[in-house]
Design an enzyme around this catalytic site. Structure first.
Site, mmCIF file in Angstrom:
data_model
loop_
_atom_site.group_PDB
_atom_site.id
_atom_site.type_symbol
_atom_site.label_atom_id
_atom_site.label_comp_id
_atom_site.label_asym_id
_atom_site.label_seq_id
_atom_site.Cartn_x
_atom_site.Cartn_y
_atom_site.Cartn_z
ATOM 1 N N LYS A 247 0.840 -1.185 0.000
ATOM 2 C CA LYS A 247 0.000 0.000 0.000
ATOM 3 C C LYS A 247 0.880 1.242 0.000
ATOM 4 C CE LYS A 247 -2.672 -2.753 3.145
ATOM 5 N NZ LYS A 247 -3.149 -2.951 4.502
ATOM 6 N N ARG A 248 1.919 1.164 0.798
ATOM 7 C CA ARG A 248 2.743 2.343 0.980
ATOM 8 C C ARG A 248 3.419 2.819 -0.299
ATOM 9 N NH1 ARG A 248 7.695 3.411 5.010
ATOM 10 N NH2 ARG A 248 8.167 5.193 3.708
#
Length: 491
Positions: A247-248
Site C-alpha cells: 500500500k505504501r
RNA sequence: GUCCUCAUCGUCUAGUCAGGUCCAGGACACCGGCCUUUCACGCCGGCAACACCGGUUCAAAUCCGGUUGGGGACGCCA
C-alpha cells in the site's frame, strides 16, 4: 474427516489491497471446495496502526468481491486473555523467558551486526539468567519482553508445505523471538497461533513472505501441544520492478476499491486475481464461481511469484492489460440483465438513471446496453463513452471532431437536411435511414462514410461504435433529428 | 551479510513429480491482414521463452550438481 477450517486474518492498517484480496480468495475457494468454513479474523493487536476505517474498508472490499465468510469477524484484541495465558504457560513450561535487554541495546547490536556483515538475530543475552538475577531485575522495575526459547537441537526444523514441499532450516538459524511486548501485550507470532488453535484452523494459506514466520510458529504449536495445520504458501505478487507490492509504495493502483471505482465487474476481478499464481492445468482462463471452486486445488498453486503488470501513466491501460481483458470478456458475455443491474449503479451515481429503464423502457435499456457493450472495457464506459445514449450532455471527442466533422464543412448543411428527411420518413427503420444517408451522399457527391461518420460523431460524440443505423434506431428519431440539426454548433 | 526460496515468450501461464509425442502449447499485449459506414468489436495470421555451465542418459525444459539472477525474511509490525 474433520471439517476444513480456513481463515483470512487481515490487519486493519489500511485498505484491502490485491495481495490481501488474493489471499482471501484462495482461502475462500479452498473452504468452498472442501465444504469447510472460512473465518474472518481482524488482527488488530497493533493498536498504534489499526483503524476503524480500515476495518470497514476491508469488509467492503470483501463484500464487493463476493467473498463471504462463515464466522466472524472476530477481533484479535478480544482474545488478549488467551494470548497472555499462553505466554505465561510457555514461561512456566520453560519454553520462554523474560528478556531485559533494552531496545537501544538491541538496535545497537543489530546495527553492529549489519556493519560487520554478521547475523542479525538476537544473541541470547538473557536466555540463561539465574532466577535470582531475574527477580532482582524485576524488583528494580526494569521492563522486559518475553522471548520464546528456541530448543537447542541437532537436525532440521521444518514443515511440509502444500505448494513448496518440505521447508527446512537449522535450529541454530532461528533466534529467540519476542512473543510479548514490554507493555505486556503479546505479539503476532503468538497471537496468531493461539487464535488459530482456538479457531481450530486446519489449513493456512498465506503469502510466501510468511515462510520464516511459519518456521517459528511450528515451534509454538509444538510447545503449546497442538497439531500443526496444513500450510500452503502462495507466491507473492510483485510490481513491474519485481518488488513486493505494498500500500505504501504503490498506493491506489493496488487497492481493491480502485477497481471497484474504475468499473470492474467483481467476479472478473476475482478471475484475474486467481490466475496470478494459480492455473487449472489446462487452457481455461474464464471460470464461473462453481467452475472455479471445482477446479481449484492447493497443489496447482505456483511456486514462483508473479508480476502485477500495471502501467502507470499508460494512456491505453490504466492497469494490468490482462485484468482489463478479463473484465471485457465478462462485460461482453454476461447475461444482459446482470449487466443491466451493474450499469444501473453507474447511471444512478451519475444522475443518469431513469426509473422507466426498469419499467416500460426496460427492453430499450437492455437492448441498448447489449448494442454498445462490445466495445467497452469497464462499467464506467457506459456513462462516459456511452453517455450519448442516456443524456444530452455528452462530450464530442476532439479526435473524431477533427477527423469526421470539421474536415467537412459541408456537413453543416448536409446533416440538417438529413434530419428533415428523417423527420418526414413514414417509417424510421435502419434500412430507410441508411438509404437516405447514402442518397444524400450521392447528391452532394461525397463518400457515404463522410455522412455516416459525421453523423456518428455528432450523435454519439465518438470515433467508433456499433453499426451507425442500429445506433440511430436506439437513440430514436426525435433525438437523432435534433442532434443532426444542431451540427452547426460544432463549427 | 545470514537464512529460506524461486527460475519457460514483454506479462499471466501449460509442460517438470512418472525424461522421448515440445526445434515448447494457450492467453494478454504487440505487429500485419481481412471484414466494415467507423472502431480499442469480430475473424485470420505473425513476432516472441526453456537464465548459464557441467553431469546422468540412446534421449533433458523435464533428473542431479554448481553458477548467476530474482524474491522474501532477519521488528517490542502483522
Amino acid at each position: 474427516m474433520t471439517e476444513t477450517r480456513l481463515r483470512f486474518p487481515p490487519s486493519p492498517t489500511g485498505y484491502l489491497h490485491i495481495g490481501g484480496a488474493r489471499t482471501a480468495l484462495y482461502n475462500w475457494l479452498y473452504a468452498k471446495k472442501t465444504g469447510g468454513k472460512l473465518i474472518l479474523r481482524i488482527e488488530d493487536t497493533d493498536t498504534e496502526r489499526s483503524t476503524a476505517e480500515s476495518i470497514d474498508g476491508i469488509l467492503d472490499g470483501l463484500k464487493w468481491l463476493g467473498i463471504d465468510w462463515d464466522e466472524g469477524p472476530y477481533f484479535q484484541t478480544q482474545f488478549s486473555a488467551d494470548h497472555i495465558a499462553a505466554a505465561e504457560r510457555l514461561i512456566s513450561q520453560g519454553n520462554a523467558y523474560k528478556c531485559f535487554c533494552t531496545k537501544e541495546e538491541l538496535d545497537a547490536k543489530r546495527e553492529a551486526a549489519l556493519a560487520s556483515k554478521g547475523n542479525l538475530g538476537y544473541d541470547g543475552t538473557c536466555r540463561n539468567l539465574t532466577q535470582a538475577l531475574i527477580r532482582e531485575k524485576e524488583a528494580a522495575g526494569i521492563p522486559f519482553v518475553v522471548r520464546f526459547k528456541v530448543p537447542e537441537r541437532q537436525g532440521k526444523l521444518g514443515y511440509d508445505d502444500k505448494v513448496l514441499g518440505r521447508i527446512e532450516c537449522d535450529y541454530r538459524e532461528v533466534d529467540d523471538f519476542v512473543i510479548v511486548r514490554s507493555n505486556g501485550l503479546p505479539l503476532y507470532l503468538l497471537c496468531n497461533v493461539v487464535d488459530d488453535i482456538r479457531d481450530r484452523i486446519t489449513h493456512i494459506i498465506r503469502g510466501q513472505d510468511h515462510m520464516t514466520n511459519t518456521t517459528r510458529q511450528v515451534l509454538l504449536y509444538e510447545a503449546l501441544g497442538s497439531p500443526v495445520p496444513v500450510f500452503a504458501h502462495m507466491p507473492l505478487t510483485l510490481d513491474t520492478k519485481k518488488a513486493k507490492i505494498s500500500k505504501r509504495s504503490h498506493g491506489e493502483i493496488v487497492a481493491v476499491h480502485f477497481y471497484r471505482e474504475h468499473g470492474f465487474i467483481p467476479w472478473a476481478f476475482n478471475n484475474f486475481l486467481v490466475l496470478l499464481g494459480w492455473s487449472p492445468g489446462d487452457d481455461r482462463e474464464f471460470f464461473s464461481r462453481e467452475e472455479l471452486i471445482e477446479a481449484f486445488t492447493l497443489e496447482r498453486i505456483n511456486k514462483s511469484s508473479s508480476i502485477f503488470n500495471f502501467r502507470k501513466d499508460d494512456p491505453k491501460f490504466f492497469t494490468d492489460p490482462k485484468a482489463i481483458a478479463i473484465n471485457e470478456h465478462y462485460l461482453r458475455t454476461m447475461a444482459i440483465d446482470e449487466i443491466g443491474e451493474m450499469v444501473r449503479q453507474e447511471l444512478e451515481t451519475d444522475g443518469l438513471w431513469d426509473d422507466d429503464y426498469a419499467g416500460e423502457r426496460k427492453d430499450w435499456y437492455l437492448k441498448t446496453l447489449d448494442l454498445i457493450r462490445d466495445r467497452f472495457h469497464t462499467l464506467k464506459d457506459f456513462t462516459t463513452l456511452g453517455r450519448a445514449y442516456f443524456a444530452e450532455d455528452y462530450q464530442i471527442d476532439d479526435k473524431p471532431l477533427q477527423k469526421n466533422v470539421l474536415k467537412f464543412p459541408g456537413l453543416q448543411q448536409w446533416l440538417p437536411v438529413l434530419a428533415d428527411r428523417y423527420e418526414q420518413l413514414a417509417e424510421f427503420t435502419a434500412e430507410e435511414a441508411e438509404r437516405l444517408a447514402r442518397e444524400l451522399a450521392e447528391e452532394v457527391d461525397v463518400k457515404p462514410g463522410v455522412i455516416i461518420n459525421g453523423m456518428r460523431t455528432v450523435i454519439t460524440g465518438q470515433l467508433a461504435g456499433p453499426s451507425m443505423f442500429d445506433v440511430l434506431m436506439t437513440i430514436g428519431r426525435d433525438r437523432v433529428v435534433q442532434r443532426l440539426r444542431e451540427t452547426g454548433r460544432l463549427f
